[in-house]
Design a protein around this motif. Sequence first.
Motif, mmCIF file in Angstrom:
data_model
loop_
_atom_site.group_PDB
_atom_site.id
_atom_site.type_symbol
_atom_site.label_atom_id
_atom_site.label_comp_id
_atom_site.label_asym_id
_atom_site.label_seq_id
_atom_site.Cartn_x
_atom_site.Cartn_y
_atom_site.Cartn_z
ATOM 1 N N SER A 26 9.521 -64.770 -43.616
ATOM 2 C CA SER A 26 10.062 -64.100 -42.438
ATOM 3 C C SER A 26 9.882 -62.656 -42.028
ATOM 4 O O SER A 26 9.247 -61.927 -42.829
ATOM 5 C CB SER A 26 11.318 -64.675 -41.914
ATOM 6 O OG SER A 26 12.405 -63.787 -42.738
ATOM 7 N N HIS A 27 10.324 -62.394 -40.690
ATOM 8 C CA HIS A 27 10.508 -60.677 -40.396
ATOM 9 C C HIS A 27 9.063 -60.099 -40.601
ATOM 10 O O HIS A 27 8.891 -59.091 -41.266
ATOM 11 C CB HIS A 27 11.614 -60.121 -41.448
ATOM 12 C CG HIS A 27 12.774 -60.449 -40.996
ATOM 13 N ND1 HIS A 27 13.476 -61.699 -41.666
ATOM 14 C CD2 HIS A 27 13.980 -59.906 -40.406
ATOM 15 C CE1 HIS A 27 14.665 -61.738 -40.971
ATOM 16 N NE2 HIS A 27 14.893 -60.605 -40.381
ATOM 17 N N ASN A 28 7.937 -60.734 -39.851
ATOM 18 C CA ASN A 28 6.495 -60.309 -39.814
ATOM 19 C C ASN A 28 6.117 -60.076 -41.291
ATOM 20 O O ASN A 28 5.558 -59.090 -41.677
ATOM 21 C CB ASN A 28 6.545 -58.783 -39.217
ATOM 22 C CG ASN A 28 5.159 -58.595 -38.796
ATOM 23 O OD1 ASN A 28 4.271 -59.476 -38.634
ATOM 24 N ND2 ASN A 28 4.958 -57.480 -38.707
ATOM 25 N N ASN A 29 6.297 -61.240 -42.088
ATOM 26 C CA ASN A 29 5.952 -61.499 -43.562
ATOM 27 C C ASN A 29 6.519 -60.220 -44.352
ATOM 28 O O ASN A 29 5.858 -59.714 -45.395
ATOM 29 C CB ASN A 29 4.386 -61.271 -43.553
ATOM 30 C CG ASN A 29 3.721 -62.571 -42.965
ATOM 31 O OD1 ASN A 29 4.055 -63.643 -43.066
ATOM 32 N ND2 ASN A 29 2.726 -62.146 -42.172
ATOM 33 N N SER A 30 7.859 -59.684 -44.030
ATOM 34 C CA SER A 30 8.172 -58.644 -44.904
ATOM 35 C C SER A 30 9.414 -59.367 -45.841
ATOM 36 O O SER A 30 9.899 -58.761 -46.856
ATOM 37 C CB SER A 30 8.870 -57.620 -44.096
ATOM 38 O OG SER A 30 9.769 -58.168 -43.174
ATOM 39 N N ARG A 31 9.894 -60.710 -45.778
ATOM 40 C CA ARG A 31 11.014 -61.111 -46.297
ATOM 41 C C ARG A 31 10.872 -62.564 -46.775
ATOM 42 O O ARG A 31 9.915 -63.360 -46.290
ATOM 43 C CB ARG A 31 12.271 -60.979 -45.664
ATOM 44 C CG ARG A 31 12.770 -59.630 -45.034
ATOM 45 C CD ARG A 31 14.276 -59.827 -44.391
ATOM 46 N NE ARG A 31 14.475 -58.612 -43.788
ATOM 47 C CZ ARG A 31 15.522 -58.456 -42.900
ATOM 48 N NH1 ARG A 31 16.506 -59.368 -43.198
ATOM 49 N NH2 ARG A 31 15.922 -57.299 -42.601
ATOM 50 N N ASP A 72 13.417 -51.513 -43.203
ATOM 51 C CA ASP A 72 12.156 -51.556 -42.614
ATOM 52 C C ASP A 72 11.113 -50.939 -43.490
ATOM 53 O O ASP A 72 9.846 -50.970 -42.941
ATOM 54 C CB ASP A 72 12.435 -50.613 -41.340
ATOM 55 C CG ASP A 72 12.864 -49.285 -41.485
ATOM 56 O OD1 ASP A 72 12.850 -48.958 -42.769
ATOM 57 O OD2 ASP A 72 12.933 -48.725 -40.614
ATOM 58 N N ARG A 110 5.717 -51.919 -51.681
ATOM 59 C CA ARG A 110 5.627 -53.181 -51.124
ATOM 60 C C ARG A 110 5.073 -54.009 -52.329
ATOM 61 O O ARG A 110 3.847 -53.614 -52.677
ATOM 62 C CB ARG A 110 4.610 -53.513 -49.870
ATOM 63 C CG ARG A 110 4.808 -54.869 -49.365
ATOM 64 C CD ARG A 110 3.830 -54.793 -48.107
ATOM 65 N NE ARG A 110 3.592 -56.221 -47.745
ATOM 66 C CZ ARG A 110 4.350 -57.032 -47.054
ATOM 67 N NH1 ARG A 110 5.368 -56.419 -46.291
ATOM 68 N NH2 ARG A 110 4.109 -58.278 -46.573
#
Length: 317
Positions: A26-31, A72, A110
């Motif tokens: 989720s969260h724009n492929n960040s989590r 973020d 990342r």
Amino acid sequence: MVDRPNKPSALVSTPGLPPQAQVTISHNNSRVSAVLPTGDSIEVLLHGATVISWKDSSGEERLWLSEASALDGSKAVRGGIPLVFPVFGTAPDHPAVGQLPQHGFARITRWEFLGKSTSEAASDSVKLDFGLSSENLDDKLRSQWNYKFGIIYSVTLERNSLSTSLVITNEGDEPFEFQTLMHTYLRVKDITSLQINNLENSPYVDKVDNLTSKTQDGPVTITSETDRVYTPAGGPKVPIVVADASGQAVYSVVRDTLDDVVIWNPHEAKANSIGDFAPKDGWRNMICVEAGAVKGWQRLEAGDAFEGAQVITPGPL
């Protein structure tokens, strides 16, 4: 395939298999999040592969996360389980890592989500794998630490435990040295009524007292700013136990290969000086018990690998 709205239930699900963990991105492929059928859950930020939430089956949060922490990707996370690699703190006198930011680059880079694994026989367990390599580093970091490496970080959620493990591989032609640590922020009700057991008679370096070498006398209690690097006398297999005033275990931490344990709590004055520490009295509700290899340096020859892990088992809060 022909749509059959009244198809038999056997075509919908395989009978006999227990419910499995649900994993979502989720969260724009960040989590990446995982929820067990029991209700236990974890959430991992791909920035730093930082575990930012671990809830038990009752929904009780087990990790402390600063309310002011950046999620973020702009900076390291304050709370959860940030990863330290390839240097603990700073080491300006060690040329190989002297130019790196504090605690290295693993927590500010990342990672890649490599996938999940579950067992059909054990529906109350899920393992999430994350990867970091030289190719993930930006040009600046690569120029500051120009070694070829690969790391696989596994986060395993079970009904009554959380396990985190690292496999660090030297993928280059020359050896390198490193330090590593799992900077775990555990959530507690009141740090002033807790004690940390099984560090008795252990040598430690007191970072608050000019790096003085000392030996622990009795259980560890938090009465002021605490920042100590222990090498527990009992070795990695003896659990480090956070206990309440009655002696009941609130957390038990068992380590594999990771010989050192950092105990950290900023207390009132230090917490007030940390910009992203919130609420300012949050020091009362957290204790860092950090499994690592940070006294001296680990050396990896070309092609060799280092493995380290911890298992955290909670008790009643």
